[in-house]
Design an enzyme around this catalytic site. Structure first.
Site, PDB file in Angstrom:
ATOM      1  N   ASN A   1       1.031   7.273   3.009  1.00 53.42           N
ATOM      2  CA  ASN A   1       1.504   6.178   4.090  1.00 53.42           C
ATOM      3  C   ASN A   1       3.063   6.534   3.849  1.00 53.42           C
ATOM      4  O   ASN A   1       3.879   5.734   4.358  1.00 53.42           O
ATOM      5  CB  ASN A   1       1.120   4.821   3.270  1.00 53.42           C
ATOM      6  CG  ASN A   1      -0.203   4.200   3.633  1.00 53.42           C
ATOM      7  OD1 ASN A   1      -0.750   4.772   4.482  1.00 53.42           O
ATOM      8  ND2 ASN A   1      -0.690   3.198   3.217  1.00 53.42           N
TER       9      ASN A   1
ATOM     10  N   LYS B   1       1.800   4.606  -0.973  1.00 54.92           N
ATOM     11  CA  LYS B   1       1.243   5.707  -1.854  1.00 54.92           C
ATOM     12  C   LYS B   1       1.507   7.212  -0.751  1.00 54.92           C
ATOM     13  O   LYS B   1       2.071   6.916   0.486  1.00 54.92           O
ATOM     14  CB  LYS B   1      -0.226   5.629  -1.490  1.00 54.92           C
ATOM     15  CG  LYS B   1      -1.059   5.363  -0.112  1.00 54.92           C
ATOM     16  CD  LYS B   1      -2.442   5.103  -0.361  1.00 54.92           C
ATOM     17  CE  LYS B   1      -3.035   4.921   0.893  1.00 54.92           C
ATOM     18  NZ  LYS B   1      -4.609   4.743   1.013  1.00 54.92           N
TER      19      LYS B   1
ATOM     20  N   THR C   1      -4.598   0.387  -2.653  1.00 60.58           N
ATOM     21  CA  THR C   1      -5.615   1.506  -2.658  1.00 60.58           C
ATOM     22  C   THR C   1      -5.744   1.562  -4.320  1.00 60.58           C
ATOM     23  O   THR C   1      -4.646   1.662  -5.068  1.00 60.58           O
ATOM     24  CB  THR C   1      -4.976   2.731  -2.396  1.00 60.58           C
ATOM     25  OG1 THR C   1      -5.012   2.590  -0.744  1.00 60.58           O
ATOM     26  CG2 THR C   1      -6.078   3.879  -2.401  1.00 60.58           C
TER      27      THR C   1
ATOM     28  N   ASP D   1       0.727  -1.066  -0.061  1.00 60.19           N
ATOM     29  CA  ASP D   1      -0.052  -0.038   0.033  1.00 60.19           C
ATOM     30  C   ASP D   1       0.772   1.320  -0.051  1.00 60.19           C
ATOM     31  O   ASP D   1       0.661   2.124   0.822  1.00 60.19           O
ATOM     32  CB  ASP D   1      -0.881   0.065   1.269  1.00 60.19           C
ATOM     33  CG  ASP D   1      -2.081   0.632   0.761  1.00 60.19           C
ATOM     34  OD1 ASP D   1      -2.270   1.301  -0.069  1.00 60.19           O
ATOM     35  OD2 ASP D   1      -2.908   1.328   1.900  1.00 60.19           O
TER      36      ASP D   1
ATOM     37  N   ASP E   1       2.557   2.565   8.072  1.00 56.85           N
ATOM     38  CA  ASP E   1       1.347   1.967   7.792  1.00 56.85           C
ATOM     39  C   ASP E   1       1.223   0.553   6.802  1.00 56.85           C
ATOM     40  O   ASP E   1       1.409   0.386   5.857  1.00 56.85           O
ATOM     41  CB  ASP E   1       0.195   2.420   6.975  1.00 56.85           C
ATOM     42  CG  ASP E   1      -1.107   2.151   6.938  1.00 56.85           C
ATOM     43  OD1 ASP E   1      -1.494   0.924   7.310  1.00 56.85           O
ATOM     44  OD2 ASP E   1      -2.365   2.603   6.559  1.00 56.85           O
TER      45      ASP E   1
END
Length: 228
Positions: A89, A86, A120, A84, A102
């Site tokens: 994070n 991004k 995501t 994840d 995260d």
């Protein structure tokens, strides 16, 4: 299942010790509430900075990309895939040092545990969209998406449309990645080559984090940084 996810996140975080990964401090449970304590990173996330100030200049994006690559190389060397990556994070300290955060979706990619799709939509690698196993190559794709995010100030591939349209476009193995025309005209050749390498739709053909650090987009930054 939620408790199992938290237990997995804690197990992974306990083992990770790197300057570009947020530090795990401890955990506690009070009644039905479970707390995970992480180091405080006062600068907020890349996403929050982008929301406040807009897109980053390429030199700033390149600096943060290099640091993210160092963190990703460490993760992948320890058989962990983040799943994840991004802007939301990636946390930034007051001195400009970024930390990956995260790890709720992270897992060991050399095991068969938890193979359901995580991440995501706008940042998902094509193979993940198609329901295939997420390996370290999926993090490389998401890194490219995060660079797009930094350079445009928007979610990656916003010019394509909503999240469903982006997943359809990126999940198609027979098409090339559509980088915004405005960005194509303004960014350096080194940045464009770097992004296209991240956005190779064949997972095993994407460079590793270490290989990406040997591309001009990064080596030019290191050379300039060494002179300062």
């Amino acid at each position: 299942p939620k408790i199992a996810m938290l237990a997995s996140e804690i197990r992974i975080m306990k083992e990770l010790k790197h300057e570009h990964i947020v530090k795990y401090i401890g955990a506690d449970r009070k009644g039905k509430t479970f707390y995970i304590f992480m180091e405080y990173v006062p600068g907020g996330s890349l996403r929050s900075i982008l929301d406040e100030f807009g897109a980053f200049p390429e030199d700033v994006a390149r600096k943060y990309s290099y640091q993210m690559l160092l963190g990703l190389q460490y993760l992948h060397d320890h058989n962990v895939v983040h799943r994840d990556v991004k802007g939301a994070n990636v946390l930034v300290s007051v001195n400009g040092r970024v930390r990956l955060s995260d790890f709720g979706s992270a897992h060991y990619f050399d095991t068969d545990e938890d193979q359901e799709m995580r991440g995501t939509a706008y940042w998902l690698a094509p193979e993940v969209i198609r329901g295939e196993k997420a390996t370290s190559a999926a993090d490389i794709w998401s890194l490219g998406c995060t660079i797009l995010e930094m350079l445009t100030g928007e979610v990656p591939f916003a010019h394509i449309g909503n999240s469903v349209a982006v997943m359809v476009a990126n999940g198609d193995p027979h098409t090339t990645v559509d980088i915004p025309d405005s960005l194509n005209m303004s960014m350096s050749f080194a940045a464009r080559d770097f992004l296209l390498a991240c956005f190779n739709k064949v997972p095993h053909c994407r460079p590793t984090a270490l290989e990406l650090m040997q591309m001009p987009f990064i080596t030019e930054f290191i050379a300039i940084d060494d002179m300062v």
